[in-house]
Design an enzyme around this catalytic site. Structure first.
Site, PDB file in Angstrom:
ATOM      1  N   GLU A   1       0.823  -1.216   0.000  1.00  0.00           N
ATOM      2  CA  GLU A   1       0.000   0.000   0.000  1.00  0.00           C
ATOM      3  C   GLU A   1       0.854   1.262   0.000  1.00  0.00           C
ATOM      4  O   GLU A   1       0.322   2.372   0.054  1.00  0.00           O
ATOM      5  CB  GLU A   1      -0.924  -0.002   1.214  1.00  0.00           C
ATOM      6  CG  GLU A   1      -1.972  -1.089   1.133  1.00  0.00           C
ATOM      7  CD  GLU A   1      -2.682  -1.285   2.465  1.00  0.00           C
ATOM      8  OE1 GLU A   1      -2.962  -0.291   3.144  1.00  0.00           O
ATOM      9  OE2 GLU A   1      -2.934  -2.453   2.803  1.00  0.00           O
TER      10      GLU A   1
ATOM     11  N   ALA B   1       4.087   3.719  -1.528  1.00  0.00           N
ATOM     12  CA  ALA B   1       4.826   4.077  -2.742  1.00  0.00           C
ATOM     13  C   ALA B   1       6.105   3.219  -2.773  1.00  0.00           C
ATOM     14  O   ALA B   1       6.496   2.632  -1.759  1.00  0.00           O
ATOM     15  CB  ALA B   1       5.137   5.563  -2.707  1.00  0.00           C
TER      16      ALA B   1
ATOM     17  N   ASN C   1       7.642   9.076  -1.211  1.00  0.00           N
ATOM     18  CA  ASN C   1       6.413   9.628  -0.642  1.00  0.00           C
ATOM     19  C   ASN C   1       5.303   9.506  -1.678  1.00  0.00           C
ATOM     20  O   ASN C   1       5.486   9.885  -2.840  1.00  0.00           O
ATOM     21  CB  ASN C   1       6.643  11.100  -0.259  1.00  0.00           C
ATOM     22  CG  ASN C   1       5.538  11.647   0.625  1.00  0.00           C
ATOM     23  OD1 ASN C   1       4.355  11.478   0.328  1.00  0.00           O
ATOM     24  ND2 ASN C   1       5.920  12.290   1.709  1.00  0.00           N
TER      25      ASN C   1
ATOM     26  N   ALA D   1       2.343  16.212  11.693  1.00  0.00           N
ATOM     27  CA  ALA D   1       2.299  14.793  11.304  1.00  0.00           C
ATOM     28  C   ALA D   1       0.893  14.383  10.887  1.00  0.00           C
ATOM     29  O   ALA D   1      -0.088  14.737  11.544  1.00  0.00           O
ATOM     30  CB  ALA D   1       2.777  13.919  12.461  1.00  0.00           C
TER      31      ALA D   1
ATOM     32  N   HIS E   1       7.949   7.743  11.842  1.00  0.00           N
ATOM     33  CA  HIS E   1       8.588   7.954  10.536  1.00  0.00           C
ATOM     34  C   HIS E   1       9.238   9.325  10.499  1.00  0.00           C
ATOM     35  O   HIS E   1       8.950  10.176  11.334  1.00  0.00           O
ATOM     36  CB  HIS E   1       7.542   7.890   9.408  1.00  0.00           C
ATOM     37  CG  HIS E   1       6.594   9.046   9.457  1.00  0.00           C
ATOM     38  ND1 HIS E   1       5.576   9.123  10.379  1.00  0.00           N
ATOM     39  CD2 HIS E   1       6.540  10.208   8.740  1.00  0.00           C
ATOM     40  CE1 HIS E   1       4.920  10.253  10.218  1.00  0.00           C
ATOM     41  NE2 HIS E   1       5.482  10.944   9.240  1.00  0.00           N
TER      42      HIS E   1
ATOM     43  N   CYS F   1      34.034  29.490  14.205  1.00  0.00           N
ATOM     44  CA  CYS F   1      32.737  28.950  13.812  1.00  0.00           C
ATOM     45  C   CYS F   1      31.768  29.162  14.985  1.00  0.00           C
ATOM     46  O   CYS F   1      32.121  28.904  16.135  1.00  0.00           O
ATOM     47  CB  CYS F   1      32.914  27.466  13.487  1.00  0.00           C
ATOM     48  SG  CYS F   1      31.425  26.484  13.668  1.00  0.00           S
TER      49      CYS F   1
ATOM     50  N   CYS G   1      31.431  25.897  17.045  1.00  0.00           N
ATOM     51  CA  CYS G   1      32.640  25.474  17.764  1.00  0.00           C
ATOM     52  C   CYS G   1      32.887  26.400  18.959  1.00  0.00           C
ATOM     53  O   CYS G   1      33.522  26.012  19.938  1.00  0.00           O
ATOM     54  CB  CYS G   1      33.859  25.522  16.848  1.00  0.00           C
ATOM     55  SG  CYS G   1      33.876  24.241  15.588  1.00  0.00           S
TER      56      CYS G   1
ATOM     57  N   GLU H   1       5.260  36.968  15.872  1.00  0.00           N
ATOM     58  CA  GLU H   1       6.284  36.110  15.281  1.00  0.00           C
ATOM     59  C   GLU H   1       6.220  36.161  13.750  1.00  0.00           C
ATOM     60  O   GLU H   1       7.245  36.288  13.074  1.00  0.00           O
ATOM     61  CB  GLU H   1       6.114  34.656  15.742  1.00  0.00           C
ATOM     62  CG  GLU H   1       6.519  34.404  17.178  1.00  0.00           C
ATOM     63  CD  GLU H   1       5.435  34.737  18.191  1.00  0.00           C
ATOM     64  OE1 GLU H   1       4.362  35.256  17.780  1.00  0.00           O
ATOM     65  OE2 GLU H   1       5.656  34.495  19.395  1.00  0.00           O
TER      66      GLU H   1
HETATM   67  P1  AMP Z   1       3.646  13.391   8.041  1.00  0.00           P
HETATM   68  O1  AMP Z   1       2.543  14.085   7.304  1.00  0.00           O
HETATM   69  O2  AMP Z   1       4.696  14.291   8.577  1.00  0.00           O
HETATM   70  O3  AMP Z   1       3.080  12.462   9.093  1.00  0.00           O
HETATM   71  O4  AMP Z   1       4.412  12.459   7.000  1.00  0.00           O
HETATM   72  C1  AMP Z   1       3.828  11.327   6.441  1.00  0.00           C
HETATM   73  C2  AMP Z   1       4.093  11.360   4.975  1.00  0.00           C
HETATM   74  O5  AMP Z   1       3.782  10.070   4.464  1.00  0.00           O
HETATM   75  C3  AMP Z   1       3.238  12.354   4.227  1.00  0.00           C
HETATM   76  O6  AMP Z   1       4.099  13.271   3.561  1.00  0.00           O
HETATM   77  C4  AMP Z   1       2.435  11.509   3.249  1.00  0.00           C
HETATM   78  O7  AMP Z   1       2.379  12.105   1.972  1.00  0.00           O
HETATM   79  C5  AMP Z   1       3.219  10.217   3.178  1.00  0.00           C
HETATM   80  N1  AMP Z   1       2.407   9.035   2.930  1.00  0.00           N
HETATM   81  C6  AMP Z   1       1.154   8.775   3.394  1.00  0.00           C
HETATM   82  N2  AMP Z   1       0.740   7.550   2.977  1.00  0.00           N
HETATM   83  C7  AMP Z   1       1.768   7.015   2.268  1.00  0.00           C
HETATM   84  C8  AMP Z   1       1.964   5.761   1.585  1.00  0.00           C
HETATM   85  N3  AMP Z   1       1.019   4.830   1.580  1.00  0.00           N
HETATM   86  N4  AMP Z   1       3.144   5.562   0.952  1.00  0.00           N
HETATM   87  C9  AMP Z   1       4.104   6.512   0.968  1.00  0.00           C
HETATM   88  N5  AMP Z   1       3.967   7.702   1.582  1.00  0.00           N
HETATM   89  C10 AMP Z   1       2.815   7.967   2.231  1.00  0.00           C
HETATM   90 ZN    ZN Z   2      32.370  24.492  13.922  1.00  0.00          ZN
END
Ligand code: AMP
Ligand code: ZN
Ligand code: ZN
Length: 349
Positions: free
Chosen positions: A63, A65, A87, A177, A183, A213, A216, A323
């Site tokens: 399911e 990519a 993704n 997220a 992930h 730097c 550093c 901000e």
């Molecule tokens: P986040 O939105 O930060 O939780 O990151 C999750 C990422 O997973 C998003 O950018 C989605 O586009 C990607 N995503 C969701 N479902 C899938 C899937 N089945 N295969 C690959 N990527 C996915």
């Molecule tokens: Zn440095």
């Protein structure tokens, strides 16, 4: 300085050049600061894995990519420990025509510009299990996630049109997220993002003036949380966010993706501890972390002030008009106070 006796102070940091207003009066005591926004979506502790609706769980690979590579597991366990995949909904497309070099000049030019949305947007699935968070892995497990980032960044660095790779993790809905399963992501861009340019310009100014730097140069024990042989975890002198943490290589190193096995273990152990401490002190807050590295192909004269680091930002407040309008942040917790609390927090229980 004792927390009660502090008055407001504005500080400018020597990495991003950002002014931050420290205003303890705007908050309860820093020790009371907790997330009111429990991580959501969050993994279900104790849930049966795989979770029926989650494509990142083991057994549901079809399911997702396409896979780029996987870190295999011992034969008796799940067939993989980490997967790096494309993704499914990429912000930039790997199948788009890369822009020609003259379309994205390295030094940038003022004014509007549009190029095709070429780039790479990958997902790193950090564990086959739905109920495991990054900091639940042992230090070797976190090391292997970091080594997977580095391996993929090295692959992307080979593409002549990729100028920078931003590695980042969103944890919790209000940190951006959309998936609960642990992930992280990375985006390889055909341009150098503006925060990277600003950071390098700011660090160059410091270097031209002092010969040092910016990273550093950090010596203060008051903002130190913890150290390992190769890394220091600090609350930066002008932290934009309460309980923001930077993990900095003690040696001057410009590129994250050059990290070796031993240093990745050291970093994995420190990152795990810092995430455990944040979770314990701030009630499992939503957070982001970002790896700030150096654009590919930068002139060697820039490397003396380009020093990579990892920034962790717990999301405890919303960004408001001040901000957005000014680019300045208001932080109710002085870095020295946040560092002391984090330093003294025992995270083994
Ligand atoms: P986040 O939105 O930060 O939780 O990151 C999750 C990422 O997973 C998003 O950018 C989605 O586009 C990607 N995503 C969701 N479902 C899938 C899937 N089945 N295969 C690959 N990527 C996915
Ligand atoms: Zn440095
Ligand atoms: Zn899952």
């Amino acid at each position: 300085m004792a927390e009660a006796s502090r008055t407001s102070e504005a500080r400018r940091d020597s990495v991003f050049g950002r002014w931050v207003v420290f205003s303890p009066a705007r908050s309860r005591r820093p020790t009371d600061l907790k997330s009111h926004n429990p991580t959501n979506p969050s993994p279900d502790p104790g849930a049966e894995a795989p979770k029926p609706s989650c494509p990142f769980c083991a057994g549901r690979e079809s399911e997702c990519a396409p896979e780029i590579f996987r870190v295999p597991a011992p034969p008796e366990a799940s067939p993989w420990r980490i997967r790096v995949i494309e993704n499914l909904y990429p912000a930039l497309r790997r199948d788009a025509e890369p822009p020609a070099p003259e379309e994205v000049p390295p030094d940038g030019e003022p004014g509007e510009r549009a190029v095709r949305g070429f780039g790479f947007h990958d997902v790193v699935i950090e564990t086959p299990r739905h109920d495991v968070r990054l900091w639940d892995l042992d230090a070797e497990g976190v090391r292997d996630v970091l080594l997977a980032y580095a391996r993929r960044v090295r692959q992307l660095a080979e593409h002549p049109a990729v100028k920078y790779v931003q590695v980042f993790k969103n944890h919790g809905a209000s940190a951006g997220a959309s998936m609960a399963h642990s992930h992280s992501q990375m985006l390889g861009t055909p341009f150098v993002p503006p925060c990277v340019t600003t950071r390098l310009n700011c660090m160059k100014e410091v270097f031209d003036r002092s010969g040092n730097c910016s990273l550093c140069e950090i010596r203060s024990k008051d903002i130190l949380i913890s150290g390992t042989p190769n890394f220091s975890a600090i609350v930066p002198f002008a932290a934009s966010y309460p309980f923001e943490i930077w993990i900095i290589p003690q040696q001057h190193i410009s590129y994250f993706h050059e990290i070796d096995h031993d240093k990745a273990l050291d970093l994995g152990s420190l990152l795990k501890t810092m995430l455990q401490k944040l979770s314990k002190q701030l009630n499992d807050p939503p957070f982001n972390f970002m790896i700030h590295s150096t654009p590919f192909g930068l002139s060697s004269s820039c490397l003396p002030y380009a020093h990579w680091f990892l920034q962790i930002v717990p999301q405890l407040s919303v960004i408001g008009g001040f901000e957005i309008g000014s680019g300045c942040y208001i932080n109710p917790v002085f870095p020295e106070d946040a560092a002391k609390i984090m330093r003294e927090l025992d995270c083994l229980t």
